[in-house]
Design a protein around this motif. Sequence first.
Motif, short mmCIF file in Angstrom:
data_model
loop_
_atom_site.label_atom_id
_atom_site.label_comp_id
_atom_site.label_asym_id
_atom_site.label_seq_id
_atom_site.Cartn_x
_atom_site.Cartn_y
_atom_site.Cartn_z
N ASP A 64 0.83 -1.21 0.00
CA ASP A 64 0.00 0.00 0.00
C ASP A 64 0.86 1.25 0.00
OD1 ASP A 64 -2.37 -1.49 2.33
OD2 ASP A 64 -2.22 -1.65 0.14
N LYS A 65 0.48 2.25 -0.80
CA LYS A 65 1.23 3.49 -0.78
C LYS A 65 0.37 4.67 -1.16
CE LYS A 65 3.20 3.11 -5.42
NZ LYS A 65 4.46 3.09 -6.21
N VAL A 66 0.78 5.83 -0.67
CA VAL A 66 0.11 7.11 -0.92
C VAL A 66 1.19 8.09 -1.37
CG1 VAL A 66 -1.22 8.99 0.08
CG2 VAL A 66 -1.69 6.63 0.77
N VAL A 67 0.98 8.73 -2.52
CA VAL A 67 1.97 9.64 -3.08
C VAL A 67 1.36 11.02 -3.25
CG1 VAL A 67 3.49 10.11 -5.02
CG2 VAL A 67 3.12 7.74 -4.28
N GLN A 68 2.01 12.02 -2.66
CA GLN A 68 1.52 13.38 -2.77
C GLN A 68 2.44 14.20 -3.67
OE1 GLN A 68 0.56 13.69 1.87
NE2 GLN A 68 -0.20 15.45 0.68
N SER A 69 1.83 15.14 -4.39
CA SER A 69 2.63 16.05 -5.21
C SER A 69 1.95 17.41 -5.27
CB SER A 69 2.80 15.48 -6.62
OG SER A 69 1.55 15.37 -7.28
N PRO A 70 2.73 18.49 -5.42
CA PRO A 70 4.19 18.48 -5.29
C PRO A 70 4.60 18.29 -3.83
CG PRO A 70 3.39 20.73 -5.43
CD PRO A 70 2.19 19.85 -5.57
N LEU A 71 5.89 18.09 -3.59
CA LEU A 71 6.36 17.96 -2.21
C LEU A 71 6.41 19.31 -1.53
CD1 LEU A 71 9.15 15.23 -2.47
CD2 LEU A 71 6.80 15.00 -1.64
N SER A 72 6.66 20.37 -2.32
CA SER A 72 6.63 21.71 -1.75
C SER A 72 6.16 22.69 -2.81
CB SER A 72 8.00 22.12 -1.20
OG SER A 72 8.93 22.25 -2.25
N ASP A 120 -2.47 29.88 5.64
CA ASP A 120 -2.61 28.57 5.02
C ASP A 120 -1.26 27.84 4.93
OD1 ASP A 120 -4.96 30.01 2.66
OD2 ASP A 120 -5.36 28.92 4.53
N SER A 121 -0.18 28.54 5.23
CA SER A 121 1.14 27.91 5.20
C SER A 121 1.20 26.76 6.19
CB SER A 121 2.23 28.93 5.54
OG SER A 121 2.29 29.94 4.57
N ALA A 122 1.52 25.59 5.68
CA ALA A 122 1.52 24.38 6.51
C ALA A 122 1.94 23.21 5.63
CB ALA A 122 0.12 24.10 7.07
N VAL A 123 2.05 22.05 6.26
CA VAL A 123 2.20 20.80 5.51
C VAL A 123 0.83 20.15 5.43
CG1 VAL A 123 3.25 18.50 5.46
CG2 VAL A 123 4.59 20.48 6.24
N TYR A 124 0.41 19.81 4.22
CA TYR A 124 -0.89 19.17 4.02
C TYR A 124 -0.66 17.68 3.79
CZ TYR A 124 -2.87 23.78 3.99
OH TYR A 124 -3.26 25.03 4.38
N LEU A 125 -1.30 16.90 4.64
CA LEU A 125 -1.11 15.45 4.62
C LEU A 125 -2.33 14.77 4.04
CD1 LEU A 125 0.34 15.03 8.24
CD2 LEU A 125 1.63 15.03 6.11
N CYS A 126 -2.07 13.82 3.18
CA CYS A 126 -3.12 12.97 2.63
C CYS A 126 -2.94 11.58 3.24
CB CYS A 126 -2.99 12.90 1.11
SG CYS A 126 -4.12 11.74 0.31
N ALA A 127 -4.02 10.98 3.65
CA ALA A 127 -3.95 9.63 4.24
C ALA A 127 -5.10 8.80 3.70
CB ALA A 127 -4.02 9.69 5.76
N VAL A 128 -4.82 7.55 3.46
CA VAL A 128 -5.86 6.62 3.02
C VAL A 128 -6.08 5.60 4.12
CG1 VAL A 128 -6.48 4.85 1.35
CG2 VAL A 128 -5.38 6.95 0.58
N GLU A 129 -7.34 5.39 4.42
CA GLU A 129 -7.70 4.44 5.46
C GLU A 129 -8.00 3.09 4.82
OE1 GLU A 129 -11.18 5.46 7.62
OE2 GLU A 129 -10.68 4.18 9.31
N LEU A 141 -4.41 4.11 8.93
CA LEU A 141 -4.10 5.21 8.01
C LEU A 141 -2.73 5.04 7.40
CD1 LEU A 141 -5.45 8.41 9.81
CD2 LEU A 141 -6.51 7.09 7.97
N ILE A 142 -2.67 5.17 6.09
CA ILE A 142 -1.40 5.16 5.36
C ILE A 142 -1.21 6.57 4.84
CG2 ILE A 142 -0.12 4.16 3.44
CD1 ILE A 142 -2.49 1.88 3.86
N PHE A 143 -0.14 7.22 5.29
CA PHE A 143 0.07 8.62 4.99
C PHE A 143 1.04 8.82 3.83
CE2 PHE A 143 -1.84 11.36 8.19
CZ PHE A 143 -2.22 10.46 9.16
N GLY A 144 0.80 9.88 3.05
CA GLY A 144 1.80 10.37 2.13
C GLY A 144 2.83 11.21 2.89
N LYS A 145 3.85 11.67 2.16
CA LYS A 145 4.90 12.46 2.82
C LYS A 145 4.50 13.91 3.03
CE LYS A 145 8.75 9.62 1.30
NZ LYS A 145 10.05 9.57 0.61
N GLY A 146 3.40 14.32 2.43
CA GLY A 146 2.92 15.67 2.64
C GLY A 146 3.38 16.64 1.57
N THR A 147 2.61 17.73 1.43
CA THR A 147 2.99 18.85 0.58
C THR A 147 3.19 20.06 1.48
OG1 THR A 147 1.80 18.10 -1.39
CG2 THR A 147 2.23 20.46 -1.21
N LYS A 148 4.40 20.64 1.42
CA LYS A 148 4.67 21.83 2.23
C LYS A 148 4.29 23.06 1.42
CE LYS A 148 8.21 24.23 4.85
NZ LYS A 148 9.62 24.25 5.29
#
Lengths: 114, 113
Positions: A2-10, A83-92, A102-109
Amino acid sequence: EDKVVQSPLSLVVHEGDTVTLNCSYEVTNFRSLLWYKQEKKAPTFLFMLTSSGIEKKSGRLSSILDKKELFSILNITATQTGDSAVYLCAVEAHYGGSQGNLIFGKGTKLSVKP
Amino acid sequence: SQTIHQWPATLVQPVGSPLSLECTVEGTSNPNLYWYRQAAGRGLQLLFYSVGIGQISSEVPQNLSASRPQDRQFILSSKKLLLSDSGFYLCAWSVRRFNQPQHFGDGTRLSIL
């Protein structure tokens, strides 16, 4: 696996811009997709999405899920410095029972400049 | 309303020392409880979850253990810390029903020297 990929990273934008954050996933036993905002400490819950095509909206933030293409987007309109923050996506994923793994992505800063 | 408390906020420990991090939830009963670790450059990783007193499930083999001595108390422990145990540890809770979001505490930043 299982994996979750977020883009962009920043991402760096200016106040007033609109941003779109992406989250794609490969998860067996999908139950839901969640978005969180993490500033300094605790991730705070934004949205939970379980059905395709139904937009969730809260103020300037909105999100939608596509279960066929296995992705979600988080939109922020008229961005502000707060709104400046790291936004995390997670799949349950579920493996029986009520607990959600929850499986988390690395986040978008996201950095919003004045 | 429900609240979740974690302590301490920061901790510096030498290699080989023991560890005990505590998490408590208020304003709800029978929650699901979770421990996550967030290492630098990596996403949050689920370490343990619990659906009831004394019921602990481990997601990854490691140097850590968890216990749930009371309904709203979740403890993360180690007998001997390793350098690789450094990270940001987050406790979370959710209502024990399907499709309920997890809510996180403020975390403990653990540095191993």
